[in-house]
Design an enzyme around this catalytic site. Structure first.
Site, PDB file in Angstrom:
ATOM      1  N   GLY A  25       0.970  -1.366  -0.044  1.00 31.87           N
ATOM      2  CA  GLY A  25      -0.060  -0.093   0.002  1.00 31.87           C
ATOM      3  C   GLY A  25       0.993   1.096   0.008  1.00 31.87           C
ATOM      4  O   GLY A  25       2.181   1.304   0.022  1.00 31.87           O
ATOM      5  N   SER A  26       0.319   2.227   0.183  1.00 34.93           N
ATOM      6  CA  SER A  26       1.105   3.658   0.096  1.00 34.93           C
ATOM      7  C   SER A  26       2.136   3.678   1.265  1.00 34.93           C
ATOM      8  O   SER A  26       3.276   4.289   0.995  1.00 34.93           O
ATOM      9  CB  SER A  26       0.267   5.003  -0.011  1.00 34.93           C
ATOM     10  OG  SER A  26      -0.602   4.822   1.405  1.00 34.93           O
ATOM     11  N   GLU A  28       3.863   1.308   2.382  1.00 44.34           N
ATOM     12  CA  GLU A  28       5.109   0.725   2.289  1.00 44.34           C
ATOM     13  C   GLU A  28       6.111   1.127   0.882  1.00 44.34           C
ATOM     14  O   GLU A  28       7.046   0.438   0.942  1.00 44.34           O
ATOM     15  CB  GLU A  28       4.518  -0.814   1.761  1.00 44.34           C
ATOM     16  CG  GLU A  28       3.935  -1.525   3.092  1.00 44.34           C
ATOM     17  CD  GLU A  28       2.654  -0.822   3.296  1.00 44.34           C
ATOM     18  OE1 GLU A  28       2.551  -0.655   4.455  1.00 44.34           O
ATOM     19  OE2 GLU A  28       1.865  -0.935   2.313  1.00 44.34           O
ATOM     20  N   GLU A  47      -3.624 -10.406   0.956  1.00 44.30           N
ATOM     21  CA  GLU A  47      -2.747 -10.611   2.168  1.00 44.30           C
ATOM     22  C   GLU A  47      -2.536 -12.111   2.786  1.00 44.30           C
ATOM     23  O   GLU A  47      -1.778 -12.554   3.041  1.00 44.30           O
ATOM     24  CB  GLU A  47      -2.809  -9.604   3.224  1.00 44.30           C
ATOM     25  CG  GLU A  47      -2.510  -8.031   2.754  1.00 44.30           C
ATOM     26  CD  GLU A  47      -3.842  -7.497   1.967  1.00 44.30           C
ATOM     27  OE1 GLU A  47      -3.531  -6.296   1.901  1.00 44.30           O
ATOM     28  OE2 GLU A  47      -4.807  -8.190   2.019  1.00 44.30           O
ATOM     29  N   HIS A  70       0.515  -4.046   4.452  1.00 42.81           N
ATOM     30  CA  HIS A  70      -0.133  -2.878   4.451  1.00 42.81           C
ATOM     31  C   HIS A  70      -0.736  -2.347   5.848  1.00 42.81           C
ATOM     32  O   HIS A  70      -1.844  -2.935   5.941  1.00 42.81           O
ATOM     33  CB  HIS A  70      -0.835  -2.595   3.271  1.00 42.81           C
ATOM     34  CG  HIS A  70      -1.385  -0.828   3.268  1.00 42.81           C
ATOM     35  ND1 HIS A  70      -0.780   0.152   3.663  1.00 42.81           N
ATOM     36  CD2 HIS A  70      -2.537  -0.541   2.968  1.00 42.81           C
ATOM     37  CE1 HIS A  70      -1.326   1.069   3.241  1.00 42.81           C
ATOM     38  NE2 HIS A  70      -2.492   0.832   2.930  1.00 42.81           N
ATOM     39  N   HIS A 280      -8.148 -31.325  19.222  1.00 41.38           N
ATOM     40  CA  HIS A 280      -9.049 -30.678  18.452  1.00 41.38           C
ATOM     41  C   HIS A 280     -10.433 -31.114  18.978  1.00 41.38           C
ATOM     42  O   HIS A 280     -11.207 -30.234  19.450  1.00 41.38           O
ATOM     43  CB  HIS A 280      -8.710 -31.188  16.993  1.00 41.38           C
ATOM     44  CG  HIS A 280      -9.682 -30.365  16.086  1.00 41.38           C
ATOM     45  ND1 HIS A 280      -9.895 -30.665  14.664  1.00 41.38           N
ATOM     46  CD2 HIS A 280     -10.627 -29.228  16.216  1.00 41.38           C
ATOM     47  CE1 HIS A 280     -10.685 -29.815  14.144  1.00 41.38           C
ATOM     48  NE2 HIS A 280     -11.090 -28.861  14.919  1.00 41.38           N
ATOM     49  N   GLY A 400      -5.150 -25.318  11.116  1.00 38.16           N
ATOM     50  CA  GLY A 400      -6.638 -25.579  10.650  1.00 38.16           C
ATOM     51  C   GLY A 400      -7.294 -24.512  10.063  1.00 38.16           C
ATOM     52  O   GLY A 400      -8.442 -24.401   9.611  1.00 38.16           O
TER      53      GLY A 400
END
Length: 526
Positions: A25-26, A28, A47, A70, A280, A400
């Site tokens: 993004g800006s 970065e 992402e 970002h 689990h 998971g």
């Protein structure tokens, strides 16, 4: 005096972190300016896929990898995938952009207020440097913490810091090295060897950390020296032992009571490279059978501290394996031959049984193929058919969290370009990381995606029965055609309609990504 950006780039280059996975993004862009020759930025379109690709890449290389996200929004989008990287102890170094320092307090748009708190408690370490001159040191700490803890780290950097002058005291960071050794002391080693040697019926439980640490073959030698049964720890994310070896008994079930039942009759259970245990399903009971003693060996101090039972030795499992090999006598009887897989059942109609698909993979793909698996409802069918005898043959979402399979396969294939890689993906999970197909196409990565389409969330249907909720809504996903989706992202795809056609397709060796969609019968995880 160099800028913070230039010094940071040089540090990353010296540490071997020259492949970045990101979605910028800006905030970065200033960090990404003037990247040195030899750096590679791998773009992902979401992402979650970015972090999944980096997770697979770091696991396959065994080295830290940098992830560029970002601010708060990008970091938040990646957090679901981050849970898998945390559970697999993947050394990711996440660097996120922050607004300029003067804009953080007033909460300007794209400011991440209290940025380190956003990623806690998932990451092993998180920070935002107090000043620009501390950025290189903090970046070094992020890399070293990830390497030492084998856990993701997070660094938020205001974007006006990158152009600042680094300062003379930042230069020593370039030559830093941080190493770790964890060998048991002489008395600890002697006592452990005596306990193992004196056991009447010892059992070995191996975790995914064994494969991560490159101890797959060493674990086989130890098991054959002990001569007792071997299980893989519950909730397995890497395969630590050949699954058709005569001593292998399978993956322990992920419930307290069934684990206890599986270990009945053993006076000693030696757990190497695994938490004790990652359960689990809530199936309560005694942690261990009466008369069974458990000893855990792990280099993860947190896993040792939180275990609810047994003894623990925080040490390098590889060093312990070496010690036991020197001190234990060989068994009197040979272990025998590897087991063969059963004949797979066939499905009725036009669908294939998942075991038919996995038998085709076993027979047609090279023996050193690495499989990234995210088809949870076919778990039992997978282990009945596959024959995996090489290190690094199996990757599974460690926590998971869906969305690892497609991007994870891309990352593994990028890390090991000379090894065949197959992603075995369910139609339910594929949607969570589907944008990774675009990255595979752009980099022309020779990865095969086998898409199992049964039109439902099969694992959830099984859980519905387990929890007494057979009529839950939202479990069916009809109408998805992944061949058209894949082709839209630039990946050649075809709908395979029979076992013969599937085997013929798998026998091909294209130099680009491809997707094979197979309609399969619904099965359960166990």
């Amino acid at each position: 005096m160099p800028s913070v950006r230039r010094l940071s780039h040089e540090f990353l280059e010296r540490q071997g972190l020259t492949t970045f996975f990101g979605n910028p993004g800006s905030n970065e862009l200033p960090f990404l300016a003037d990247l040195p020759d030899g750096f590679r930025y791998v773009l992902g379109l979401h992402e979650g896929a970015v972090l999944g690709m980096a997770d697979g890449y770091a696991q396959a290389t065994g080295r830290p990898v940098l992830v560029n996200l970002h601010a708060a929004s990008g970091s938040g989008n990646a957090m679901g995938a981050l849970t898998n990287a945390v559970a697999s102890r993947t050394p990711l170094v996440i660097v996120a952009g922050q607004q300029v320092r003067s804009a953080v307090g007033p909460e300007a748009n794209l400011a991440n207020v209290d940025a380190p708190a956003l990623m806690k408690p998932l990451v092993g370490w998180a920070a935002e440097p107090a000043c620009a001159q501390d950025v290189p040191r903090a970046l070094a700490q992020a890399v070293f913490e990830a390497r030492l803890q084998r856990r993701p780290t997070y660094l938020s950097v205001p974007y006006d810091d990158w152009d600042a002058e680094a300062g003379a005291n930042s230069l020593p960071v370039l030559d830093r090295r941080v190493q770790r050794a964890s060998v048991p002391g002489a008395e600890q080693g002697r006592l452990l060897a005596e306990q193992v040697a004196s056991a009447r019926r010892p059992a070995l439980v191996l975790g995914g950390d064994i494969d991560t640490a490159g101890l797959f073959d060493d674990a086989v030698r130890l098991a054959e020296r002990l001569g007792g049964p071997v299980w893989a720890a519950p909730s397995l994310f890497r395969l630590p032992f050949p699954n058709r070896h005569p001593l292998f008994r399978g993956v322990l079930p992920a419930g307290i009571a069934p684990v206890s039942r599986a270990l009945e009759g053993h006076d000693l259970v030696l757990v190497l490279g695994a938490p004790v245990f990652r359960y689990h399903e809530h199936l309560p009971g005694p942690y261990l059978p009466e008369g069974t003693r458990l000893i855990q060996v792990t280099d993860d101090a947190s896993a040792a501290a939180r275990a609810p039972m047994g003894e623990a030795l925080v040490a390098d499992p590889g060093a312990v394996i070496d010690l036991l090999m020197k001190m234990l006598d060989s068994p009197s009887t040979p272990v025998g031959a590897y087991r063969t897989a059963p004949e797979p059942p066939t499905a009725e109609g036009s669908r294939l049984h998942p075991e038919e698909v996995f038998a085709a993979l076993r027979d047609e793909m090279p023996e050193d193929t690495a499989y990234v698996v995210e088809s949870t409802s076919t778990n039992a069918a997978w282990w009945r058919q596959m024959d995996l005898r090489r290190p690094g043959s199996y990757y599974f979402p460690a926590a998971g969290g869906l969305g690892f399979g497609l991007p994870g396969a891309v990352g593994v294939a990028m890390a090991q370009p000379d090894r065949p890689v197959v992603g075995v993906i369910g139609d339910g999970s594929a949607n969570y990381g589907i944008t990774a197909l675009w990255t595979a196409a752009q980099h022309r990565i020779p990865v095969t995606f086998v898409l199992l389409r049964n039109g439902t969330y099969g694992a959830l249907r099984w859980f519905g029965g387990l929890l007494g909720v057979p009529d839950a809504p939202g479990l069916d996903i009809p109408g998805l055609d992944f061949t058209r989706i894949a082709e839209g992202y630039g990946v050649p795809a075809r709908h395979v309609s029979g076992a013969g056609e599937l085997r013929a397709a798998l026998a091909e060796r294209p130099d680009h990504p491809r997707l094979l969609q197979v309609d399969t019968e619904l099965t359960t995880p166990s």
